[in-house]
Design an enzyme around this catalytic site. Structure first.
Site, short mmCIF file in Angstrom:
data_model
loop_
_atom_site.label_atom_id
_atom_site.label_comp_id
_atom_site.label_asym_id
_atom_site.label_seq_id
_atom_site.Cartn_x
_atom_site.Cartn_y
_atom_site.Cartn_z
N GLU A 52 11.38 25.09 57.59
CA GLU A 52 12.47 24.16 57.36
C GLU A 52 13.03 23.49 58.42
O GLU A 52 14.45 23.39 58.50
CB GLU A 52 13.27 24.22 56.22
N PRO A 53 12.14 22.82 59.49
CA PRO A 53 12.99 22.06 60.62
C PRO A 53 13.99 20.82 60.17
O PRO A 53 13.21 20.18 59.42
CB PRO A 53 11.98 21.73 61.48
N GLY A 54 15.03 20.76 60.52
CA GLY A 54 15.63 19.77 60.32
C GLY A 54 16.24 18.93 61.49
O GLY A 54 15.87 18.01 62.31
N ARG A 55 17.23 19.81 62.03
CA ARG A 55 17.85 19.63 63.21
C ARG A 55 16.85 19.21 64.49
O ARG A 55 17.08 18.36 65.32
CB ARG A 55 19.07 20.56 63.94
N ARG A 70 31.10 16.53 62.94
CA ARG A 70 31.07 17.73 63.19
C ARG A 70 31.94 18.48 64.38
O ARG A 70 31.93 19.56 64.10
CB ARG A 70 29.48 17.90 63.97
N TYR A 122 33.03 22.13 63.00
CA TYR A 122 32.25 23.16 63.52
C TYR A 122 32.88 23.34 65.03
O TYR A 122 32.47 24.20 65.94
CB TYR A 122 31.02 23.12 63.49
N CYS A 171 43.62 7.79 61.74
CA CYS A 171 44.74 8.33 61.58
C CYS A 171 44.94 9.91 61.26
O CYS A 171 45.37 10.16 60.43
CB CYS A 171 45.70 7.55 60.49
N GLU A 172 44.64 10.66 62.36
CA GLU A 172 44.16 11.99 62.05
C GLU A 172 44.12 12.61 63.42
O GLU A 172 43.24 12.21 64.22
CB GLU A 172 42.82 12.21 61.18
N TYR A 195 23.02 15.52 61.20
CA TYR A 195 24.34 15.72 60.83
C TYR A 195 25.38 14.79 61.24
O TYR A 195 26.68 15.10 61.25
CB TYR A 195 24.63 17.35 61.08
#
Length: 431
Positions: free
Chosen positions: A290-293, A330, A334, A361-362, A390
């Site tokens: 199941e390749p995604g990235r 991300r 992470y 504002c974070e 992602y």
């Protein structure tokens, strides 16, 4: 350059797939997602040809929708002969709207609602990856009511630690995903699935994590899964015909990441699986991955316009841009590392170290810290590389900021894949 679909043109601008990124920023505005369609297709073909050659039979890749889901990606997947996995009705409806044949889709997720199950059956989703006992019986009940027999895989936890980032590790015993082999619960679930008249158990699924740079976690998982499959054959007479080893091969986000030869890794996994099958005298199953990235990440670049460059004497420098957490969460999630380039002046020396900060504002709204780049000025175009996975799929409207457009690049041309949101779109559903 970090990847070979990136280059520098005569104007000193960064190009992606041969297209001038600065011109794209001028044409569509920023923030802007760019996706190199030709690279996506190339990556699909790498998996398709390698898995067919080395595993044989009906083995092949499923595009992991969660990495990037919009109608255009399913059209590409269909044209390239890919299958897909889906984790929500939103992904399913998007694939269906794009004309993707849902009998070639696998429905994942650890908490499928009755509505999810009913709707997926109504639309003819081919196979369910069943996470747990409650889901198994819900599928049995709904399939009985509809008068069908639903193909399923059981998602198992092989107890593998791939030694990747903790939040993207998914195959350990203590995981929200799957049913553990080590505790004996996977065997019990298999016995129950085999006893039910409205499900057809094809085999088993596992997924050990993401950003894996070598074949070993996959071969370790295959060892455990094949031993379990042989045990189920010997004890219950069930010979599984499908083994889904999940996804997880990594990509290079920075120069310090290794170069991965996906074809070579697939060959090594296949050789290992074949050897274990021979050892257990087990017929070679249809192997899925199941390749995604590794299909979409290196096809993507995100462009921003620099707003300010601020140096706090004795501390650090900040480069602020007109995007951030809403288009790429991300780093906040992470601490993911990226490479940034001054797309509008690629010949400038890369001798400036700064934190790239978003506009929200974070205080945690950062693209990255201690990033090396050419020193930018207000109005310059900053490119964050390898953002095809992602980023768009995890985008939000935090601080009531519209989501950015996604532009597809192919053979030197550009076209809108997903239009950017307007401010009116932000309150269109408000009552």
């Amino acid at each position: 350059m970090l990847h070979d679909n990136l280059s520098i043109n005569e104007a000193g601008h960064l190009t992606l797939g041969g297209v001038d990124t600065v011109k794209m920023a001028e044409k569509y505005g920023t923030p802007l997602y760019l996706l190199d369609e030709d690279r996506v297709r190339e990556n699909c073909r790498t998996y398709l040809t390698a898995m067919k050659e080395y595993f044989g039979g009906g083995s092949g890749p499923l595009l992991a929708s969660k990495a990037l889901s919009f109608k255009g990606i399913y059209r590409i997947a269909k044209e390239e002969g890919m299958r897909t996995d889906l984790v929500s009705l939103g992904e399913m409806f998007t694939a269906h709207a794009a004309g993707f044949p849902l009998d070639r889709a696998y429905f994942h997720g650890n908490n499928k609602t009755d509505r999810d199950i009913e709707t997926a059956m109504e639309y003819g989703v081919g196979t369910f990856a069943v996470d747990n006992r409650e889901e198994l019986y819900a599928i049995e009940e709904i399939a009985a009511r509809r008068g069908i027999r639903q193909n399923i895989l059981l998602r198992l936890s092989p107890g593998i630690d791939p030694h990747t980032q903790e939040k993207i590790s998914t195959g350990k015993v203590d995981s929200k995903f799957g049913t553990a082999i080590e505790t004996g619960q996977a065997e019990e679930l298999t016995k129950e699935a085999l006893s039910l008249p409205h499900v057809s158990l094809l085999g088993f699924h596992c997924h050990v994590g993401s950003q894996i740079f070598e074949e070993t976690p996959f071969t370790d998982a295959a060892d455990i899964m094949l031993a379990f499959m042989a045990c189920m054959r010997d004890k219950y007479g069930f010979t599984a015909s499908v083994l889904n080893l999940g996804g997880g091969f990594g990509v290079r986000y920075t120069e310090s990441d290794p170069v991965i030869d996906y074809r070579a890794n697939i060959r090594l996994v296949a050789e290992h699986v074949k050897a274990r099958c021979a050892e257990y005298d087990f017929p070679m199953p249809e192997v899925l991955m199941e390749p995604g990235r590794s299909i979409v990440a290196d096809a993507g670049v995100t462009l921003y316009t620099v707003g300010s460059v601020k140096t706090i004497t004795g501390y650090k420098s900040y480069v602020s841009v007109d995007g951030g957490m809403p288009d790429n969460p991300r780093y906040a999630l992470y601490a993911s590392r990226y490479t940034v380039e001054l797309a509008s002046n690629m010949h400038a020396p890369r001798d400036f170290v700064a934190t790239v900060a978003g506009r929200c504002c974070e205080s945690g709204d950062l693209i990255g810290e201690d990033m090396t780049m050419a020193r930018p000025s207000r109005g310059d175009i900053l490119a964050v590389l390898v953002t095809g996975a992602y980023n768009f799929s995890m985008a939000s409207n935090y601080n009531r900021i519209p989501r950015a457009p996604l532009v597809l690049l192919s053979e030197g041309t550009d076209r809108i894949g997903v239009a950017g949101e307007s401010y009116e779109d932000l309150y269109r559903l408000d009552v």
